[in-house]
Design an enzyme around this catalytic site. Structure first.
Site: not given
Length: 722
Positions: A468, A579
């Site tokens: 992320s 993500d």
């Protein structure tokens, strides 16, 4: 005491006549041979009796007329393993080493038996060392008793030791070589000499939890549970703590840092690289450096390093190499420039093969690289080092090298940059300093401050991984940016990420984030970064984690930050990636699979708890009502982005907890970032300052603890040869 080949030696000596051998007379109490002295000659007992004592003055036995003593040390040049003392007036004849060498060269059967005896003695010594390692200090009297019950198993590279689910009926000790333990699909850990497996055999019905196989030719000793229990009954106070430690998993998966490394340099630009790597390895522990020339010099015989299997000189060579590896934390072996017997021997007996070559090698150099990498066992760790120009801004040649040779690791090194050479030494020595950065939106910017603190304290970063927003910071670190430049780059990247759109696919268009990523990382491949790097994303199509170690860096980063519902997913072929925090918000487990023995600093910016209910707004919410509340600065309703982000992090919390509980992290830097929102990307410098202030004392304390360990390691340092 006489060894199996002694009778053959006596017969050979008799054929050559003994009248010319020097006669040595000993009185009662005279020491003929002393344990630890270097072997020069052997002695043939003609009359009288001698007592043989081993370690701790333990009486091994007695020898009389017709026995040959000291022959093994004389043949190999190794230290005497026992002391031989006359019990009465005795006479022996001295057998010079040169005569023994001549006999070996003319008698094939004798040479074969001496070679077998050399191997047997080396294995016996290592077995006792391994047993002493698990019994601990003060229990030397138990070592032989337990070692005598052990059964040695010789394994070839690639051979299975145990299978997952196989019954465990005792413990196993790694005597020599290297094993690796495998999970269902991926590499878990290395096991080196002294490591223990099969502790489950101490419990009724225990089974091996994972498959274990030999990385290179190895020897494993099996000790039946019955033998351990017998010893427990005889010596309960001494043995009970050992068994309890083993049953609890003690030493079953310790991180091996001692290893033998072959380092070959095929590029002219690599002059001096081996010296630099040796200096770096020497700071990590005892180092021995060997080349064919240095082996010839140490053993005092030109050409002995090139001994053919079965040659007389091979006996001495095998014993010498076994002793050196046993006594050294690190053994660095230099192959010859050409294909020789020495080169083949070291390639087949190493744990790591590293080849340093040009970024764009010509066909001759490329052929040499291929020969070296192909000459090792299939499971040997392969490291390819690309030697870059000192003025290079962006490394070259990585994609082509990976496609051609598929090494386990690829490293870029500027030979004129001491930091690059030191990093290579730590990577080859199995002691890289790794930084793993978790997600957490704007909170992840605290890792900028942690990196600054590490730089100021002199803690190197050799490997970087992230997920992320941690993947963005990690990639900039891997570019080699100074902490000041990194902070400036982060401000540019994070300044204006949120471009809301009609929420058909996602709340945000993702155009601004993509543009910012391309501005900083456009044109870079993951494998082009100065530091080994990876980031993770989540494959929605296939329902799995993706680890990005090569390919276009902007695509990997854009996928790693693609918060589901907030950013559009990233198409790669027919797959959709989102993500990495969905599946793994702190990918230390990925780092451990790639670098099992690394020292890992993990930075976690995600909060332990998420948004709380400020009021009871019921089971339904009107968007207009929430909008009016936000205009009036009321925080009654949670924000949609905060809910999405926190939901993602919560989904992978069990993974994070499992990694923390496993002990895979050497230092976890988790910070109190209350007051920093998950979407506070505009507060880069403020959040970085918080990360610096909170991490600095913890890093300082960790450094102190490491220094204590380093002092203990230094006590076991070896000696450099060559």
């Amino acid at each position: 005491m006489s060894a199996p080949p002694a009778d053959l030696l006596v017969e050979a000596l008799a054929r050559h006549g003994i009248d010319g051998l020097e006669v040595v007379c000993c009185g009662p109490g005279d020491v003929l041979l002393r344990r630890g002295d270097l072997g020069e000659d052997a002695f043939w007992v003609q009359a009288g009796t001698f007592m043989v004592t081993g370690a701790g003055d333990t009486v091994v036995g007695e020898v009389g007329p017709g026995a040959l003593v000291g022959e093994f040390a004389a043949l190999t040049g190794s230290p005497r393993s026992a002391t031989v003392t006359a019990l009465e007036p005795s006479t022996v004849r001295r057998v010079p080493r040169d005569l023994l060498d001549h006999l070996l060269g003319t008698d094939i059967a004798l040479c074969s038996q001496v070679r077998a005896e050399a191997v047997r003695r080396v294995r016996t010594t290592r077995l006792r060392d391994a047993v002493a390692g698990i019994l601990g200090p003060g229990r030397a009297h138990l070592v032989d008793r337990l070692a005598d019950r052990a059964q040695l198993r010789v394994l070839e590279a690639g051979e299975s030791v145990v299978a997952a689910g196989e019954p465990a009926d005792g413990v196993m000790l790694v005597v020599s070589g290297r094993l690796r333990r495998l999970g269902p699909t991926e590499h878990v850990a290395h096991l080196g000499p002294g490591s223990v497996l099969g502790q489950q055999g101490l419990a009724t019905g225990g089974t091996h939890p994972a498959m274990v196989e030999a990385v290179r030719d190895s020897v494993v000793a099996s000790i039946p549970t019955e033998a351990l229990l017998d010893l427990l009954a005889e010596e309960p106070r001494a043995v009970a703590p050992v068994l309890l430690s083993l049953a609890a998993g003690g030493d079953g998966g310790r991180r091996v840092v001692d290893r033998s490394v072959v380092l070959a340099v095929t590029a002219p630009a690599g002059k001096g690289l081996v010296d630099g790597v040796c200096a770096g390895l020497g700071t990590l522990g005892g180092l021995t450096r060997l080349s064919s020339a240095s082996v010839d010099g140490v053993l005092g015989r030109p050409g002995i390093a090139q001994s053919q299997p079965g040659d007389p000189g091979e006996v001495r060579l095998l014993d010498f190499l076994a002793r050196v590896e046993h006594d050294s934390r690190y053994l660095l072996l230099e192959p010859d420039l050409e294909d020789t017997l020495w080169t083949r021997r070291v390639l087949r007996g190493c744990d790591v093969i590293a080849v340093a070559c040009s970024p764009e090698p010509d066909e001759r150099e490329a052929g040499r690289v291929s020969a070296l990498l192909d000459g090792a066992w299939p499971r040997t760790l392969r490291v390819l080092v690309l030697l870059q120009e000192d003025t290079t801004g962006r490394p070259a040649g990585a994609a082509e090298a990976l496609a051609r040779w598929s090494p386990d690791h690829l490293v870029h090194v500027r030979t004129g940059c001491p930091a690059d050479v030191a990093r290579l030494a730590r990577l080859l020595g199995g002691r890289p300093s790794a930084l793993v950065l978790g997600g957490g939106g704007g909170k992840a910017m605290a890792s900028l401050g942690v990196y600054r603190a590490m730089a100021e304290l002199g803690i190197p970063v050799d490997v970087v991984g992230g997920t992320s927003m941690g993947s963005i910071v990690g990639a900039a670190v891997a570019q080699g940016l100074h902490p000041d430049a990194l902070l400036d780059a982060a401000e540019r990247l994070m300044g204006d990420l949120l471009d809301y759109t009609i929420p058909v696919v996602s709340l945000l268009k993702g155009e601004r984030a993509s543009r910012a990523i391309v501005t900083q990382f456009g044109g870079w491949q993951v494998e082009d970064l100065w530091l080994p790097y990876f980031c993770v994303s989540t494959n929605l199509t296939r329902g799995r984690q993706e680890v990005h170690r090569r390919g276009e860096l902007p695509i990997a980063l854009r996928a790693s930050i693609a918060l589901p519902g907030a950013f559009p997913p990233v198409p790669v072929g027919e797959d959709l990636l989102v993500d990495g925090g969905v599946t793994n918000n702190l990918p230390v487990d990925v780092l451990r699979r790639l670098y099992p023995t690394a020292e890992v600093v993990a930075v976690e910016g995600a909060p332990a708890t998420g948004p709380r209910a400020k009021a009871d707004f019921g089971l339904s919410v009107s968007g207009w009502q929430a909008l009016r509340a936000s205009v009036g600065h009321s925080k009654t309703y949670p924000g949609v982005m905060a809910v999405i982000m926190r939901s993602m992090i919560t989904g992978s919390m069990h993974q994070r907890d499992a990694v923390v509980d496993s002990g895979a992290i050497d230092l976890l830097v988790d910070m109190d970032l209350r007051g920093v929102g998950l979407l506070d990307f505009h507060r880069v410098r403020d959040v970085a300052r918080l990360g610096y202030e909170q991490s600095m004392p913890r890093l300082e304390q960790w450094l102190e603890s490491r220094a204590t360990v380093a002092e203990a390691d230094a006590d076991a340092s070896g000696q450099q040869v060559g």
